[in-house]
Design an enzyme around this catalytic site. Structure first.
Site, PDB file in Angstrom:
ATOM      1  N   GLU A 170       0.809  -1.225   0.000  1.00  0.00           N
ATOM      2  CA  GLU A 170       0.000   0.000   0.000  1.00  0.00           C
ATOM      3  C   GLU A 170       0.841   1.273   0.000  1.00  0.00           C
ATOM      4  OE1 GLU A 170      -2.495  -3.310   1.833  1.00  0.00           O
ATOM      5  OE2 GLU A 170      -0.430  -2.569   2.093  1.00  0.00           O
ATOM      6  N   PHE A 208     -10.833  -7.405  13.995  1.00  0.00           N
ATOM      7  CA  PHE A 208      -9.778  -7.835  13.076  1.00  0.00           C
ATOM      8  C   PHE A 208      -9.497  -6.766  12.029  1.00  0.00           C
ATOM      9  CE2 PHE A 208      -8.583 -10.107   9.092  1.00  0.00           C
ATOM     10  CZ  PHE A 208      -7.325 -10.538   9.501  1.00  0.00           C
ATOM     11  N   GLN A 209      -8.239  -6.424  11.895  1.00  0.00           N
ATOM     12  CA  GLN A 209      -7.768  -5.395  10.958  1.00  0.00           C
ATOM     13  C   GLN A 209      -8.447  -4.049  11.189  1.00  0.00           C
ATOM     14  OE1 GLN A 209      -7.820  -6.969   6.885  1.00  0.00           O
ATOM     15  NE2 GLN A 209      -5.737  -7.733   7.177  1.00  0.00           N
ATOM     16  N   LYS A 223     -17.273  -1.012   6.217  1.00  0.00           N
ATOM     17  CA  LYS A 223     -17.753  -1.999   5.255  1.00  0.00           C
ATOM     18  C   LYS A 223     -19.272  -2.012   5.161  1.00  0.00           C
ATOM     19  CE  LYS A 223     -16.900  -6.738   3.734  1.00  0.00           C
ATOM     20  NZ  LYS A 223     -16.181  -8.013   4.020  1.00  0.00           N
ATOM     21  N   MET A 275      24.273   9.279   1.874  1.00  0.00           N
ATOM     22  CA  MET A 275      24.158  10.504   2.653  1.00  0.00           C
ATOM     23  C   MET A 275      24.434  10.248   4.126  1.00  0.00           C
ATOM     24  SD  MET A 275      23.808  13.688   2.076  1.00  0.00           S
ATOM     25  CE  MET A 275      22.890  14.036   0.581  1.00  0.00           C
TER      26      MET A 275
END
Length: 584
Positions: free
Chosen positions: A52, A114-115, A164, A482
């Site tokens: 993502e 969940f999630q 959802k 760097m």
């Protein structure tokens, strides 16, 4: 009577009405109704990334190169949190982006389902605005309002968190009568006050040592703003410098161009800023990489600051004249007024003569080596081979990014895509993918470091799937360059965890993904390798082995003033590796 449809269908129809052509995303349980709606339509193209974070950076690259807002679709929980870095990156660099995140059903919010994560809380400080949608009847208006907020004023990211159950619930949707639905508390000022424009013009006409300090706001204002900037510079005769994000707004071929300013900017740009009697800041925000030590920043100058973001004015540097408005329109008004009043600028010959003395330092010169490829030389040869093709250049973050900014000369806007404010390693490859999607016929090149490219290396698979002919040009010095440079300059050469051990064979890795892999190991191979990269159809990865210990100069040490620039290694106080000094 308006027919009812699901929240997912309302979302897709609203995106279609807004002209969205591409969505970058990754499916998951909390957004499956939306993905089902995507499957049933043909107008919006979905690009499946591999993580993502890649979706957010790809949307940034798409937005920065096309001027259209980028759109991201991810699932709840880790899908949303993986996108947060790209969201924060877009906020700092003013990139218009709308991120749609799935969320657990409204009845489960707050139960550690969940999630589940608090997406609204997590993104509150890295978005322009965010929404938790609980009613499908409001979804259409929210989507239109989100795009208005993301693309107007100072552009930035907006998050829409969509549970959802709202995606499957039904409601009517009617396209709003106006093109955008303004938020009742959001009214960005676009038109600058005429009296302030008048004052700015008079200050420029009276200045003996003026300078235009330009930023990403000029590019965000649209391609017309870059043209107006050129006219403003022409009629006033003032020199022009730019931030990292503003490169391309003014042509590098112009004799008025001073190069980039700031920590790794040119000697002439930084000294001109220090000695100017008038600084005109156009769509720039005086960040710390530009100003250096604040109490020593441009002590002799008056300052005009023009920006559409009211909060940026007087935030860091006090302006003698602050003007709120779109910088492109403000410059148009300045040009018109200058011509109406038939202004003639002061005699700027003495000012340009001083600048020419600073230019004579040739601060971007670098030592040549017959044994190793100097990274600056590689960038210059890449520019020589490609600039006629008007390429889009993305970068990762590190030394290679600064070398590209210094040595790849840009003539127009929207061709330079880099992570400025947040400095996000792993930005370049997904940004190149987004730019290639938005500009299918363009030559898109990601100038990368071997450490930074590994941050989102999996997005090579995305380019393969969608047959995107992006090119990756790796300056491989086997160090986090760097980090290693700072360890050279301030930590006595103690290279703590900055060596890139266990690197892959990039040629074999390219071939494993279905790309063409090229290795360049010596100066004599450089031009032919670059030509092969350009002429090879499809995606190409080039592993260009460069001098391992070259440092990026000039530089202003952190917390130092513009007058404390380091031009060469022998100006560095303290312990420094002799081999590193020999290469800078």
């Amino acid at each position: 009577m308006v027919a009812e449809r699901s929240g997912a269908d309302i979302l897709i129809e609203a995106l279609t009405d807004l002209g969205v052509e591409v969505v970058f995303g990754y499916p998951g349980g909390a957004v499956l109704p939306i993905y089902d709606a995507i499957f049933k339509q043909k107008k919006i193209r979905h690009i499946l990334v591999r993580q993502e974070g890649g979706a957010a950076h790809a949307a940034e690259g798409y937005a920065r190169s096309t001027g259209k807002p980028g759109v991201v679709l991810v699932t709840s929980g880790p899908g949303a949190t993986n996108a947060v870095t790209g969201i924060a990156d877009a906020l700092l660099d003013s990139i218009p982006m709308v991120v749609i995140t799935g969320q657990v059903p409204t009845g489960l919010i707050g139960t550690d389902a969940f999630q589940e994560c608090d997406t609204i809380g997590i993104t509150r400080h890295c978005t322009k605005h965010n929404y938790l949608v609980k009613d499908p009847a409001k979804l259409g208006d929210i989507v239109h309002e989100a795009f208005h907020i993301a693309t107007s004023g100072r552009p930035g990211p907006v998050v829409i968190d969509l549970p959802k159950d709202v995606q499957v619930a039904t409601a009517p949707y009617r396209k709003p009568a106006t093109a955008s639905l303004p938020h009742k508390g959001y009214r960005p000022q676009v038109k600058a006050e005429p009296t302030l424009i008048e004052a700015a013009v008079e200050m420029i006409a009276a200045a003996e040592r003026p300078i235009f300090y330009t930023g990403g706001g000029v590019i965000n204002s649209g391609p017309g703003a870059s043209q107006v900037l050129r006219e403003l510079a022409r009629i006033t005769g003032a020199p022009v410098t730019s931030t990292l994000m503003g490169l391309g707004a003014f042509p590098a071929s112009s004799p008025q161009w001073l190069g980039m300013l700031g920590m790794h900017g040119t000697y002439e740009a930084n000294l001109a800023m220090n000695e100017a009697d008038l600084i005109v800041a156009l769509g720039a925000r005086f960040d710390d990489r530009v100003t250096g030590r604040l109490d020593a920043f441009s002590p002799k100058s008056k300052k005009i600051h023009i920006d559409i973001d009211r909060s940026s004015i007087n935030k860091i540097v006090r302006a003698d004249l602050g003007i709120v408005g779109d910088v492109g329109r403000a410059m148009e008004d300045m040009v018109k007024l200058w011509k109406v009043r038939q202004h003639q600028p002061q005699d700027l010959k003495p000012w340009h003569a001083r600048i020419d003395q600073w230019r004579a330092k040739k601060c971007l010169a670098y030592p040549e080596s017959k044994k190793e490829i100097m990274p600056q030389h590689a960038i210059k040869r890449l520019w020589e081979a490609t600039h006629a093709k008007n390429p889009i250049i993305t970068t990762e973050v590190g030394q290679h990014q600064m070398w590209a900014a210094q040595h790849f000369d840009f003539e127009g806007p929207n061709k330079w895509l880099t992570s400025g404010g947040l400095g996000t390693m792993g930005y370049g490859l997904p940004a190149a993918i987004g730019a290639q999607v938005g500009n299918p016929n363009a030559l898109v090149i990601d100038i990368a470091g071997e450490a930074s490219i590994m941050m989102n290396i999996q997005e090579m698979s995305t380019a393969t799937q969608y047959r995107l002919p992006v090119k990756i040009f790796i300056l491989n010095n086997e160090y986090m360059g760097m980090v290693r440079q700072w360890q050279d300059l301030t930590y006595g050469g103690r290279y703590s965890e900055s060596y890139s051990a266990a690197l892959p064979d990039f040629v074999k890795l390219a071939e494993a993904y279905g790309w063409t892999g090229i290795r360049i190991e010596g100066t004599q191979e450089l031009d032919a390798g670059i030509e092969q990269m350009i002429s090879t159809p499809g995606p190409v990865m080039v592993d260009c082995r460069v001098a391992k210990l070259a440092n990026c100069f000039p530089m202003i040490p952190s917390g130092a003033a513009h007058t404390d620039m380091i031009l060469q290694a022998n100006e560095v106080s303290g312990e420094m590796d002799d081999e590193a000094k020999a290469l800078v």
